[in-house]
Design a protein around this motif. Sequence first.
Motif, PDB file in Angstrom:
ATOM      1  N   GLY A 102      -4.918 -19.087   6.408  1.00 49.15           N
ATOM      2  CA  GLY A 102      -4.036 -18.772   5.274  1.00 49.15           C
ATOM      3  C   GLY A 102      -2.712 -18.249   5.791  1.00 49.15           C
ATOM      4  N   TYR A 103      -1.680 -19.067   5.692  1.00 49.90           N
ATOM      5  CA  TYR A 103      -0.371 -18.705   6.267  1.00 49.90           C
ATOM      6  C   TYR A 103       0.596 -18.320   5.151  1.00 49.90           C
ATOM      7  CZ  TYR A 103       4.237 -19.561   8.378  1.00 49.90           C
ATOM      8  OH  TYR A 103       5.536 -19.448   8.789  1.00 49.90           O
ATOM      9  N   LEU A 104       1.240 -17.192   5.323  1.00 51.78           N
ATOM     10  CA  LEU A 104       2.273 -16.768   4.363  1.00 51.78           C
ATOM     11  C   LEU A 104       3.607 -16.711   5.104  1.00 51.78           C
ATOM     12  CD1 LEU A 104       2.830 -15.708   1.447  1.00 51.78           C
ATOM     13  CD2 LEU A 104       2.600 -13.416   2.385  1.00 51.78           C
TER      14      LEU A 104
ATOM     15  N   GLY B 122      10.153  -8.994  -3.714  1.00 56.14           N
ATOM     16  CA  GLY B 122       8.976  -8.254  -3.256  1.00 56.14           C
ATOM     17  C   GLY B 122       7.752  -8.560  -4.096  1.00 56.14           C
ATOM     18  N   GLN B 123       7.956  -8.638  -5.412  1.00 53.40           N
ATOM     19  CA  GLN B 123       6.825  -8.952  -6.301  1.00 53.40           C
ATOM     20  C   GLN B 123       6.322 -10.374  -6.046  1.00 53.40           C
ATOM     21  OE1 GLN B 123       8.942  -7.956  -9.924  1.00 53.40           O
ATOM     22  NE2 GLN B 123       7.583  -6.222 -10.316  1.00 53.40           N
ATOM     23  N   GLN B 124       7.251 -11.299  -5.854  1.00 50.83           N
ATOM     24  CA  GLN B 124       6.845 -12.679  -5.550  1.00 50.83           C
ATOM     25  C   GLN B 124       6.046 -12.728  -4.249  1.00 50.83           C
ATOM     26  OE1 GLN B 124      10.049 -15.486  -5.531  1.00 50.83           O
ATOM     27  NE2 GLN B 124      10.246 -15.488  -7.739  1.00 50.83           N
ATOM     28  N   GLN B 125       6.491 -11.930  -3.281  1.00 51.81           N
ATOM     29  CA  GLN B 125       5.796 -11.893  -1.994  1.00 51.81           C
ATOM     30  C   GLN B 125       4.346 -11.431  -2.187  1.00 51.81           C
ATOM     31  OE1 GLN B 125       7.841  -9.338   0.748  1.00 51.81           O
ATOM     32  NE2 GLN B 125       7.424 -10.688   2.475  1.00 51.81           N
ATOM     33  N   MET B 126       4.159 -10.440  -3.055  1.00 53.83           N
ATOM     34  CA  MET B 126       2.797  -9.934  -3.295  1.00 53.83           C
ATOM     35  C   MET B 126       1.960 -10.965  -4.047  1.00 53.83           C
ATOM     36  SD  MET B 126       3.046  -5.859  -3.959  1.00 53.83           S
ATOM     37  CE  MET B 126       4.199  -5.836  -5.297  1.00 53.83           C
ATOM     38  N   VAL B 127       2.595 -11.696  -4.980  1.00 52.24           N
ATOM     39  CA  VAL B 127       1.863 -12.726  -5.728  1.00 52.24           C
ATOM     40  C   VAL B 127       1.390 -13.824  -4.771  1.00 52.24           C
ATOM     41  CG1 VAL B 127       2.074 -14.542  -7.478  1.00 52.24           C
ATOM     42  CG2 VAL B 127       3.039 -12.285  -7.916  1.00 52.24           C
ATOM     43  N   LEU B 128       2.270 -14.220  -3.856  1.00 56.96           N
ATOM     44  CA  LEU B 128       1.888 -15.271  -2.899  1.00 56.96           C
ATOM     45  C   LEU B 128       0.812 -14.764  -1.947  1.00 56.96           C
ATOM     46  CD1 LEU B 128       5.423 -16.778  -2.213  1.00 56.96           C
ATOM     47  CD2 LEU B 128       3.576 -17.807  -3.529  1.00 56.96           C
ATOM     48  N   LEU B 129       0.846 -13.471  -1.659  1.00 56.98           N
ATOM     49  CA  LEU B 129      -0.215 -12.892  -0.833  1.00 56.98           C
ATOM     50  C   LEU B 129      -1.547 -12.928  -1.590  1.00 56.98           C
ATOM     51  CD1 LEU B 129      -0.977 -11.426   1.791  1.00 56.98           C
ATOM     52  CD2 LEU B 129      -0.404  -9.280   0.669  1.00 56.98           C
ATOM     53  N   ALA B 130      -1.488 -12.633  -2.897  1.00 51.76           N
ATOM     54  CA  ALA B 130      -2.695 -12.700  -3.730  1.00 51.76           C
ATOM     55  C   ALA B 130      -3.280 -14.110  -3.690  1.00 51.76           C
ATOM     56  CB  ALA B 130      -2.353 -12.302  -5.165  1.00 51.76           C
TER      57      ALA B 130
ATOM     58  N   PRO C 284      -9.480 -17.299   3.577  1.00 59.12           N
ATOM     59  CA  PRO C 284      -9.565 -17.985   4.869  1.00 59.12           C
ATOM     60  C   PRO C 284     -10.148 -17.058   5.943  1.00 59.12           C
ATOM     61  CG  PRO C 284      -7.327 -17.252   4.489  1.00 59.12           C
ATOM     62  CD  PRO C 284      -8.126 -16.817   3.292  1.00 59.12           C
ATOM     63  N   ALA C 285     -10.635 -17.650   7.032  1.00 55.60           N
ATOM     64  CA  ALA C 285     -11.184 -16.846   8.135  1.00 55.60           C
ATOM     65  C   ALA C 285     -10.054 -16.150   8.891  1.00 55.60           C
ATOM     66  CB  ALA C 285     -11.976 -17.748   9.075  1.00 55.60           C
ATOM     67  N   LEU C 286      -8.883 -16.771   8.893  1.00 55.93           N
ATOM     68  CA  LEU C 286      -7.734 -16.212   9.602  1.00 55.93           C
ATOM     69  C   LEU C 286      -6.531 -16.171   8.664  1.00 55.93           C
ATOM     70  CD1 LEU C 286      -6.044 -15.446  12.153  1.00 55.93           C
ATOM     71  CD2 LEU C 286      -5.837 -17.893  12.627  1.00 55.93           C
ATOM     72  N   MET C 287      -5.941 -14.985   8.510  1.00 55.27           N
ATOM     73  CA  MET C 287      -4.718 -14.883   7.704  1.00 55.27           C
ATOM     74  C   MET C 287      -3.547 -14.668   8.655  1.00 55.27           C
ATOM     75  SD  MET C 287      -5.749 -12.741   4.327  1.00 55.27           S
ATOM     76  CE  MET C 287      -4.354 -13.330   3.404  1.00 55.27           C
ATOM     77  N   VAL C 288      -2.516 -15.476   8.482  1.00 55.65           N
ATOM     78  CA  VAL C 288      -1.332 -15.388   9.349  1.00 55.65           C
ATOM     79  C   VAL C 288      -0.148 -15.063   8.445  1.00 55.65           C
ATOM     80  CG1 VAL C 288       0.095 -16.643  11.000  1.00 55.65           C
ATOM     81  CG2 VAL C 288      -2.347 -17.139  10.856  1.00 55.65           C
ATOM     82  N   LEU C 289       0.362 -13.849   8.545  1.00 54.14           N
ATOM     83  CA  LEU C 289       1.354 -13.374   7.573  1.00 54.14           C
ATOM     84  C   LEU C 289       2.650 -13.004   8.288  1.00 54.14           C
ATOM     85  CD1 LEU C 289      -1.100 -10.935   5.712  1.00 54.14           C
ATOM     86  CD2 LEU C 289      -0.742 -13.359   5.265  1.00 54.14           C
TER      87      LEU C 289
END
Lengths: 350, 251
Positions: free
Chosen positions: B71-73, B132-140, B147-152
């Motif tokens: 899961g890449y952000l 910032g709020q959009q960033q949190m929504v995309l993180l949600a 995913p087994a691996l989150m890449v942020l």
Amino acid sequence: MTEPGLAIGGYARRIRLRGTAVIAAALALCVLVLADLVTGPSGMPLAELNRAFWAGPGGEDRAAAAILWQIRMPQTIMAVLVGASLGLSGLVMQTILANPLASPFTLGFSAAAGFGAAVSILVGGITFLPPWVETPLAAFAMTLAAAGLVYAVARLKGSQAEVLVLAGIAVLFFFQALQSLVQFMASPEVLQQIVFWLFGSLLKASWTSVQVSGAILAICLPFVMRDAWNLTALRLGDANAASLGLNVDRMRRRSLLLVAALTAGAVCFTGTIGFVGLIAPHAARSAVGEDHRFALPVAALMGALILVAASVAGKLISPGAVIPVGVITAIAGIPMLMTVLITLKPTGAR
Amino acid sequence: MTLTAQIPAVRKGRTTVLHPAEIKASPCELLGIVGPNGAGKSTLLRSIAGASCPVARVTWHGEVLPPRQIGYLPQAFQVSARLSVLECVVLGRRERLGWRVTPQDLADSAAVLDLLGLAHLADRPLESLSGGQQQMVLLAQRLLRQPALMVLDEPTSALDLHHQLKILSRLRAHARERSVVVVLALHDLTMAARFCDRMLLLHGGRIAACGAGAAILTQERIGNCWGVEPEVLYTRDGAPVIVPHLAEART
């Protein structure tokens, strides 16, 4: 109710509203289709239309049957099919290119169709096909050639939106230049025919054109609708869509081919009809947002609505000599486009 | 160690922006990537996530990790889609969504939003939110994918202090609860040292140091990498607090 419960309730309400918008657009289209069928130089009240419809093409009233079944109905159905195809193409194009001003015209597909038709009219007869088959076929082939050029650039340089838009603009200028060259070389009589084709008119519609355009739309529609979630994901930008597991490049190329087929099927019989592919997607997004499960059908319905309305307007403005729909959409499209430009929000989404 | 990422060299023109490296991490771990601008943090994360070529070889228990499990952000940018926040989060289940969104998918999406304290925004248009709020929504959305691996890539760059703490705490809890690995780039060294189990310091495209925050964030190393004169203080539980000063301001 808890906050998650409220959120789900809000979602359900939104979906109901969008469903209502789809039904309202479909009903409005039905009304306009009826208006288009009763409007025309020879007139036909609703009661007479009803009788002629149920009597069928071989009805006793030969004049009414001919007017309805041979002239008006193919033209009206063609308006619906062409409008729907252009509306769908416009929305898909605007989404995959992340560009609110994209349409089949931006990528030069319509210019290519015009060039194909112009060449066919200029040197007609070389394929031993009758002109009514040869001209649409040439327009169709050139549209696919234009898509092929853009596709080739996409394969070579990657399918980023900027690359596709620039390739499309190059294709547009290229085919417009070729179109001008053909017009320059043509005799005054041939030039008149070419210009009439380029106007974009439903007068060329027949049951054959309805069948061909209808078949192309019917084949492409399931593929476009299958990508509804992918197109929605693409609105979050390439990087986000890719991180949701979407192969963005492959989807862009696939969509490009579908748009080419839809545009070719729409314009090869009617000529170039502007602005429908540009305005319909904006109307759809305003009505139902960017959940493409709803935006795609509404864009198709809006495209059909615009073109049928243009057809009705063309007949009402000049009852004796019907004004081509291409002229009406171009005139009405400019204030609509200006409205879009003025209300456009600056976007950063890629 | 369960997760291994073999990073190939990444070149831009004639410059090598990232040198070959191998990164290992264990389940439940938060691995912070720190370094000055241009150190290669985003390049490293994109390579691990398979978002740009050349792609790192990422294995989980010796098996190659499929892209679906990463899961890449990407770094924050403004999204202008006309979608509600809940609709955006639901897209996290893109591959399995049918024509109708199931009540389960909706409930899971709403629950993730609730977990991040965003449930009150669920019905708001995404384009009306702040960066910032959009960033949190995309993180949600990424959390929903499990995913087994989150890449942020700098997931807290646009957030205020309260939300930085909230998101980093949540990510740490998520890693522990789901036994997943979270690799994240951060600019705030104090926050990184406080929340990450290990930190990896990148400098000039190379791994300059790797280990616990307190061990790698020395005065000398920070000075060399960032060109500042830092004061390194320590909290009662031994976490370093970095107070940077410009070198020229002190002379």
